[in-house]
Scaffold this motif. Structure first.
Motif, PDB file in Angstrom:
ATOM      1  N   GLU A  47      33.478  69.542  70.979  1.00 29.26           N
ATOM      2  CA  GLU A  47      32.572  70.455  71.219  1.00 29.26           C
ATOM      3  C   GLU A  47      31.702  69.759  72.225  1.00 29.26           C
ATOM      4  N   VAL A  48      31.289  68.733  72.277  1.00 29.62           N
ATOM      5  CA  VAL A  48      30.518  68.073  73.441  1.00 29.62           C
ATOM      6  C   VAL A  48      31.141  68.221  74.670  1.00 29.62           C
ATOM      7  N   TYR A  49      32.461  67.925  75.035  1.00 26.43           N
ATOM      8  CA  TYR A  49      33.283  67.771  75.906  1.00 26.43           C
ATOM      9  C   TYR A  49      33.719  69.171  76.635  1.00 26.43           C
ATOM     10  N   ARG A  50      33.743  70.178  75.517  1.00 21.32           N
ATOM     11  CA  ARG A  50      33.965  71.408  75.990  1.00 21.32           C
ATOM     12  C   ARG A  50      32.664  72.338  76.799  1.00 21.32           C
ATOM     13  N   SER A  51      31.737  71.748  76.595  1.00 17.41           N
ATOM     14  CA  SER A  51      30.536  72.397  77.076  1.00 17.41           C
ATOM     15  C   SER A  51      30.238  71.904  78.527  1.00 17.41           C
TER      16      SER A  51
END
Length: 51
Positions: A47-51
């Motif tokens: 989730e952190v790297y998707r945003s």
């Protein structure tokens, strides 16, 4: 026992130990993540790297 209840109990126990003996909680979480490889951590990192 529900997950929320278990987490609350763990936090209370850690807080009690922390008043007597300081415990590096971040290091304990890191050790848990390295050895258990929980699904919630992988989801959180994605989730952190998707945003």
């Amino acid at each position: 026992m529900s997950l929320k209840t278990q987490i609350l109990i763990y936090i209370i126990v850690l807080a009690a130990f922390d008043t007597i003996i300081p415990i590096p909680i971040t290091a304990l979480v890191l050790i848990h993540v390295l050895y258990q490889k929980p699904r919630w951590f992988k989801d959180w990192v994605e989730e952190v790297y998707r945003s």
